[in-house]
Design an enzyme around this catalytic site. Structure first.
Site, mmCIF file in Angstrom:
data_model
loop_
_atom_site.group_PDB
_atom_site.id
_atom_site.type_symbol
_atom_site.label_atom_id
_atom_site.label_comp_id
_atom_site.label_asym_id
_atom_site.label_seq_id
_atom_site.Cartn_x
_atom_site.Cartn_y
_atom_site.Cartn_z
ATOM 1 N N ASP A 1 -13.521 -35.916 13.933
ATOM 2 C CA ASP A 1 -14.185 -37.018 14.623
ATOM 3 C C ASP A 1 -13.135 -37.929 15.253
ATOM 4 O OD1 ASP A 1 -13.128 -38.454 12.562
ATOM 5 O OD2 ASP A 1 -15.036 -38.880 11.589
ATOM 6 N N ASP B 1 -15.708 -43.485 20.860
ATOM 7 C CA ASP B 1 -16.870 -44.208 21.372
ATOM 8 C C ASP B 1 -17.098 -45.469 20.555
ATOM 9 O OD1 ASP B 1 -17.530 -42.795 19.060
ATOM 10 O OD2 ASP B 1 -19.644 -42.687 19.585
ATOM 11 N N ASP C 1 -23.315 -32.312 10.672
ATOM 12 C CA ASP C 1 -22.368 -32.581 9.588
ATOM 13 C C ASP C 1 -22.874 -33.753 8.777
ATOM 14 O OD1 ASP C 1 -20.343 -35.174 9.713
ATOM 15 O OD2 ASP C 1 -21.350 -34.760 11.612
ATOM 16 N N CYS D 1 -31.542 -19.330 -6.186
ATOM 17 C CA CYS D 1 -30.221 -19.437 -5.568
ATOM 18 C C CYS D 1 -29.258 -18.443 -6.204
ATOM 19 C CB CYS D 1 -29.685 -20.863 -5.729
ATOM 20 S SG CYS D 1 -28.065 -21.142 -4.984
ATOM 21 N N CYS E 1 -25.816 -18.763 -5.764
ATOM 22 C CA CYS E 1 -24.469 -19.334 -5.712
ATOM 23 C C CYS E 1 -23.780 -19.152 -7.059
ATOM 24 C CB CYS E 1 -24.506 -20.806 -5.320
ATOM 25 S SG CYS E 1 -24.998 -21.937 -6.650
ATOM 26 N N CYS F 1 -25.435 -21.184 -9.952
ATOM 27 C CA CYS F 1 -26.741 -20.718 -10.417
ATOM 28 C C CYS F 1 -26.676 -19.347 -11.077
ATOM 29 C CB CYS F 1 -27.717 -20.706 -9.249
ATOM 30 S SG CYS F 1 -28.104 -22.368 -8.617
ATOM 31 N N HIS G 1 -22.962 -25.771 -5.338
ATOM 32 C CA HIS G 1 -24.377 -25.444 -5.123
ATOM 33 C C HIS G 1 -24.940 -26.132 -3.883
ATOM 34 C CE1 HIS G 1 -28.637 -24.777 -5.789
ATOM 35 N NE2 HIS G 1 -28.791 -26.085 -5.563
#
Length: 384
Positions: A99, A153, A273, A311, A313, A316, A342
């Site tokens: 950014d 900006d 994001d 899930c 992952c 999990c 997770h």
């Protein structure tokens, strides 16, 4: 109009969903390509908190975001540049977006003075006087070596009067042109413009018109997800995305709740994001297929089921709710690591499922199914 002959980053359109008009595509960068719509985990200070870059990559993150303002203050852009750039410094060899530092200047510093040349403000760490201009922001990001840089900006937030936002939009447009003029290597780093205008339709239109005329290789919609009601954010998106080129990526800044991700995609957004999944994870809040879970709650003390049975992952597949709660109640760092793993995986998988729904022309059906299961309905609204 300023034309850039060769852009480091470019968008490849794959399909448009017949149900919603949502876009499926690929963004190509010097450090690889990523499918869109995409959620970008935030590595504010060259690290996604509690995780290694290899772990983030293995979750399926082909792009992350880092913060220009914080890296400028610590360790300094020259140290990162001398290390070979941000990719080598943090050992992340996929796409990185930085950014501009603008949001942090306006959100962290209570004492600031906005002038045409830039912003004078106080270092939030030391209190020292600092100055950040469009040129300086681009110079820092150039040294960092990110694939995608953001134009500097003004980020006024919401609930300002019309005349103030009008002047702010005009200044942001002038600053955007100065950022482009400062850019040195458009074939190695691409610079995206940021549309502002708060909730004023005509000012969003003017901002989009100004920035599109500058021919940026990508565009972000800024000044949203800053406290305004979500129906206002969705209205602004409806009024703004149609003003942006269809052959370039569209990025909604600072959005990471599942409902807003889905609604943003439906309105033509490609990139998102947010610190939300990592921030709430460190407090013990987890996103699951049936809604959020605050794992510290006593009811999970003897719950030997996975955090989310649907899930796959690492958390999990290997640990129970009872164990995760124990880690948090014991202030063990491993608890935050598991919850962060997770939550990031949950959003990356959500975006994968969104892309599949676009491909199958059923994104609206997917939205309705997800909202119902997650508990996102008019009678039981949740923020995430």
């Amino acid at each position: 109009m300023r034309n850039i002959k060769k852009n480091a980053v470019w968008y490849q359109h794959i399909k448009t969903c017949k149900q919603t008009g949502a876009r499926l595509g690929i963004v190509h960068t010097p450090h690889g390509s990523f499918e869109t719509p995409v959620f970008m985990p935030v590595g504010t200070q060259a690290t996604v908190k509690t995780m290694s870059p290899e772990e983030v990559k293995n979750l399926g993150a082909d792009i992350i975001l880092s913060n220009t303002y914080h890296l400028w203050l610590r360790p300094g852009e020259k140290i990162i540049e001398n290390a070979g750039g941000l990719h080598k410094f943090m050992n992340y060899n996929s796409s990185i977006l930085t950014d501009s530092g603008g949001f942090q200047v306006f959100s962290l510093s209570k004492l600031r003075k906005i002038e045409e040349e830039g912003v004078y403000f106080k270092n939030h760490l030391s209190g020292a006087d600092l100055f950040l201009s469009p040129e300086k922001s681009v110079q820092i990001q150039t040294a960092l070596g990110s694939d995608i840089m953001m134009a500097f900006d003004e980020c006024p937030g919401f609930n300002h009067d019309y005349n103030y936002i009008k002047k702010s939009v005009e200044r942001t447009s002038r600053w955007a042109e100065r950022c482009l003029n400062e850019q040195k290597n458009p074939d190695k780093q691409s610079l995206f413009g940021i549309i502002q205008g708060e909730g004023y339709k005509d000012l969003r239109y003017q901002s989009a018109k100004d920035l599109v005329s500058l021919d940026f290789p990508g565009y972000a919609i800024g000044g949203l997800s800053v406290g305004e009601p979500k129906d206002v954010m969705y209205r602004v998106l409806d009024e703004t995305t149609s003003l942006l080129p269809s052959n370039k990526p569209r990025y909604l800044m600072g959005v990471g709740s599942p409902d807003a991700l889905i609604e943003g995609v439906i309105r033509g957004i490609d990139m998102f994001d947010c610190v939300l999944p990592t921030r709430i994870a460190r407090n013990g809040t987890c996103m699951t297929s049936i809604g959020r879970i605050v794992i510290k709650n006593a009811k999970y003390s003897a719950d030997y089921t996975p955090l989310d049975p649907e899930c796959d992952c690492y958390c999990c597949k290997n640990y129970t709710r009872a164990y995760l709660r124990h880690l948090f109640k014991s202030n063990e760092i491993f608890g935050a690591r598991l919850a962060t793993t997770h939550n990031i995986y949950f959003l990356i998988k959500l975006m994968k499922n969104i892309r599949k729904a676009i491909l199958e022309d059923r994104l609206l059906d997917f939205k309705n199914e997800f909202f119902e299961k997650y508990g996102l309905n008019k009678n039981n609204p949740k923020n995430f």
